[in-house]
Design a protein around this motif. Structure first.
Motif, mmCIF file in Angstrom:
data_model
loop_
_atom_site.group_PDB
_atom_site.id
_atom_site.type_symbol
_atom_site.label_atom_id
_atom_site.label_comp_id
_atom_site.label_asym_id
_atom_site.label_seq_id
_atom_site.Cartn_x
_atom_site.Cartn_y
_atom_site.Cartn_z
ATOM 1 N N ALA A 146 0.588 -1.023 0.057
ATOM 2 C CA ALA A 146 -0.230 -0.123 -0.261
ATOM 3 C C ALA A 146 0.852 1.633 0.079
ATOM 4 N N VAL A 147 1.952 1.150 0.674
ATOM 5 C CA VAL A 147 2.662 2.278 0.927
ATOM 6 C C VAL A 147 4.021 2.466 -0.433
ATOM 7 N N LEU A 163 4.994 3.392 -7.829
ATOM 8 C CA LEU A 163 5.564 2.184 -8.415
ATOM 9 C C LEU A 163 4.777 2.346 -10.014
ATOM 10 N N VAL A 164 3.948 2.578 -9.381
ATOM 11 C CA VAL A 164 2.401 3.190 -10.405
ATOM 12 C C VAL A 164 2.899 4.323 -11.371
#
Length: 72
Positions: free
Chosen positions: A5-6, A11-12
């Motif tokens: 979640a972090v 990354l996206v």
């Protein structure tokens, strides 16, 4: 699961940036290739239409230019 979640938003965003830069570089490469082709065609057509030293059209060969040494 907390790590995903972090790290997922970073990354996206990183992947989006990579795809955007890749497409920009590919477009630039294609544009430079098209410009080089257009310049080569323009140079070739200019060389064909340019008369030789004796007033005859330039055929791209070194023979028959009237100066006896076979050079243009």
């Amino acid at each position: 699961m907390e790590y995903v979640a972090v790290l997922l938003p970073s990354l996206v965003v990183g992947l989006l940036f990579w795809f955007a830069m890749k497409s920009i570089f590919n477009a630039d490469k294609s544009e430079r290739q098209a410009e080089a082709r257009a310049q080569a065609e323009a140079d070739a057509s200019a060389a064909e239409s340019k008369p030789g030293p004796n007033g005859a059209p330039n055929t791209g060969t070194n023979a028959g230019n009237g100066n006896g040494n076979g050079t243009n």
